[in-house]
Scaffold this motif. Structure first.
Motif, PDB file in Angstrom:
ATOM      1  N   ARG A 118       2.517   2.090  -3.014  1.00 12.82           N
ATOM      2  CA  ARG A 118       1.407   2.448  -4.129  1.00 12.82           C
ATOM      3  C   ARG A 118       1.653   1.268  -5.380  1.00 12.82           C
ATOM      4  O   ARG A 118       1.428   1.779  -6.494  1.00 12.82           O
TER       5      ARG A 118
ATOM      6  N   ASN B 141      -7.761  -1.793  -1.109  1.00  8.59           N
ATOM      7  CA  ASN B 141      -8.440  -1.222  -2.358  1.00  8.59           C
ATOM      8  C   ASN B 141      -7.759  -1.021  -3.464  1.00  8.59           C
ATOM      9  O   ASN B 141      -7.756  -0.217  -4.242  1.00  8.59           O
TER      10      ASN B 141
ATOM     11  N   LYS C 203      -9.609  -3.235   2.546  1.00  9.01           N
ATOM     12  CA  LYS C 203      -9.620  -1.757   2.992  1.00  9.01           C
ATOM     13  C   LYS C 203      -8.280  -0.957   2.072  1.00  9.01           C
ATOM     14  O   LYS C 203      -8.745  -0.117   1.422  1.00  9.01           O
TER      15      LYS C 203
ATOM     16  N   GLN D 205       0.749  -1.305  -0.107  1.00  8.54           N
ATOM     17  CA  GLN D 205      -0.076  -0.083  -0.087  1.00  8.54           C
ATOM     18  C   GLN D 205       0.850   1.305   0.021  1.00  8.54           C
ATOM     19  O   GLN D 205       0.734   2.170  -0.853  1.00  8.54           O
ATOM     20  N   GLU D 206       1.825   1.197   0.791  1.00  6.31           N
ATOM     21  CA  GLU D 206       2.863   2.198   1.084  1.00  6.31           C
ATOM     22  C   GLU D 206       3.760   2.647  -0.131  1.00  6.31           C
ATOM     23  O   GLU D 206       3.601   3.698  -0.732  1.00  6.31           O
TER      24      GLU D 206
END
Lengths: 335, 335
Positions: B116, B139, B137, B113-114
């Motif tokens: 991206r 997504n 979450k 997530q971090e």
């Protein structure tokens, strides 16, 4: 919807700059503001963008890894060990499988530069002039794992290939074999090719054994190549009573070929491998092999690279790990 | 020294903004300025920072891959095929080896997530509540490759495990075997565990064969587990004349165990695997296996993920690839 830094600022009732200062761990942010920001981060489930932080801190926590062949048990085991240690140090691996495709390697080296990886691990030694030049130009710490390129300015984590090959050959000689076939690697490769070949030659000569040209062959380290070269060795009038292949994969190919010719390992022909890959224990007969400490090699590679990245002075020269003969079922005394 | 954008601007005699506009491919930059900038880029060997461009374009060209075990020939072959297709589409893989470590998986999902990443590929199906929640979450497009988790909202690329297992069992029945041992997977896994077990049970029942409790065992897909369960099967008074293991690794373990007990495959006991990994051809006897199209599975995984990333409407439900029985040496008619 992705939560953004301005959402955090709004929720906390502070400015974007304050949020940014908290995220970057700057001093002189009042404790109550810090608490408000951290609460907002928690409540909104905000994850700061690593790429934004990378720009600020000039740290990407990325390491690029170039693997010659992911499907080889030898390389995938080193990679697994590298990954363990990278993860423990909060580094992430960009993994590239090049399968001898020079263009792909050039492309990936450029990608590594663009992505600002902090270090590069390369697991093959066939470095052409263009790649050598590029590696020097991009000026990122580089380490070679399990291989040693001709360019002496690169650091390597390796075993003493010459000595390991010498010791493997000597073991077969001590078992009483007079004729020992050799399935080597590409002589363009300094480590696995040239040094292992010299080790074999010198062990034979030092022990008064005749080197027979037709017993000496060169493959590409893969199973199929071991199979095909063994087939050639079996086609000569008096095949050697033992064969030393400089990779476990080629040794397995040789064993399969012997078996497919209705001969037995080790009763008819002894087979010795090199690497200590997982295969040695999975096949029957189990494979006697001159082992490289694969797990340790992965750890040592990351260890040297992390030191290079942190700018620590590292000992010049290569890290040479101990090789070890592991005796299993595939070799026996000559009867 | 790393060449910076301001060096390019200085060398070209233009502003940093102009260089930036050229790099971002914006229109309305005069041709002569464009030429000056491109010449300066060439001459200085400037590589634009991917992380800077990522911020501008909101594109990282990164895909996160979670592999249960890099040293398994099955997973490393899928990964190799995924990497080929990713590279051809200018995507780079962040590879994580989790070895059943839930904490490591949670950490990596946060890293994804971090960083991206634009998409995530997961190759195991033991998704606990925390991980399931996190995946929803963050997504980011997610695809499961070769496995299917219980949460039906995730897309998978798989074979029809039930039917593949049914067909494998039926083949052994058609060879005349009355008693067929089964070494299954964890019943917590919906795909490989439950469906393969049901396929075996129903093929036996539909063909009037008795299900014998002590012939049915459950392992963890790995070689050692196949070995140990086979040892148990050999210890019962009348061992089955054929054994179906739901991974090639477990089948190989079973073959090795049989051989180590001075019995022969297939003369004494037939052994059938599942997966179609490289091992099937490397071992002797070669392993008859119910094969998944591993290369195609990697390609199909990337294909679906790239469609998800580009926002294209994708067909709902899973992509189900054809399984295929490949007959080699390890199974023979019951005498």
């Amino acid at each position: 919807m992705q939560v953004k830094i301005k959402d955090v600022a709004k929720h906390a009732g502070v400015s974007v700059t304050t949020v940014s200062r908290v995220l970057n761990g700057e001093r002189y942010v009042k404790d109550d503001l810090k608490a408000k920001v951290n609460d907002a981060i928690q409540e909104l489930g905000y994850a700061p963008s690593q790429i934004a932080r990378s720009l600020v801190r000039n740290k990407t926590n990325l390491i690029g890894v170039i693997v010659p062949d992911l499907t080889s048990s030898f390389y995938s085991t080193i990679l697994s060990s590298i990954e363990d240690m990278a993860s423990a140090n909060d580094y992430n691996l960009l993994v590239c499988n090049i399968s001898e495709n020079i263009d792909k390697e050039l492309k990936y080296l450029n990608v590594f530069q663009e992505m600002r990886v902090e270090g590069i691990i390369i697991m093959h030694e066939k470095i052409n002039e263009e790649i050598r030049h590029l590696i020097h130009k991009i000026n990122i710490p580089v380490i070679f794992s399990s291989v040693k390129p001709l360019d002496q300015s690169f650091a390597s984590v390796i075993v003493d290939d010459y000595q390991a090959s010498y010791d493997a050959t000597k073991y077969l000689i001590e078992l009483g074999h007079e004729t020992i076939g050799f399935i080597g690697g590409d002589l363009q490769d300094i480590t696995s090719g040239q040094n292992r070949y010299s080790g074999y030659r010198n062990a034979m000569a030092d022990n008064g054994k005749t080197l027979v040209d037709e017993h000496i062959r060169f493959g590409d380290y893969k199973v199929r190549s071991g199979y095909l070269h063994m087939k050639e060795l079996l086609s000569i009038e008096r095949p050697p009573t033992a064969v030393f292949a400089v990779s476990d994969d080629m040794a397995l190919g040789a064993m399969n070929c012997i078996r497919d010719h209705q001969l037995r390992v080790p009763e008819d022909i002894s087979v010795m491998g090199f690497d200590g890959s997982l295969l040695t224990e999975l096949v029957r007969p189990t494979l006697t092999s001159m082992e490289q400490p694969i797990q340790e090699m992965g750890r040592a590679t990351m260890d040297v690279l992390l030191k290079q990245i942190s700018g620590k002075k590292i000992p010049t020269g290569d890290v040479v790990l101990e090789h070890r003969l592991v005796i299993r079922e595939s070799c026996q005394p000559r009867i």
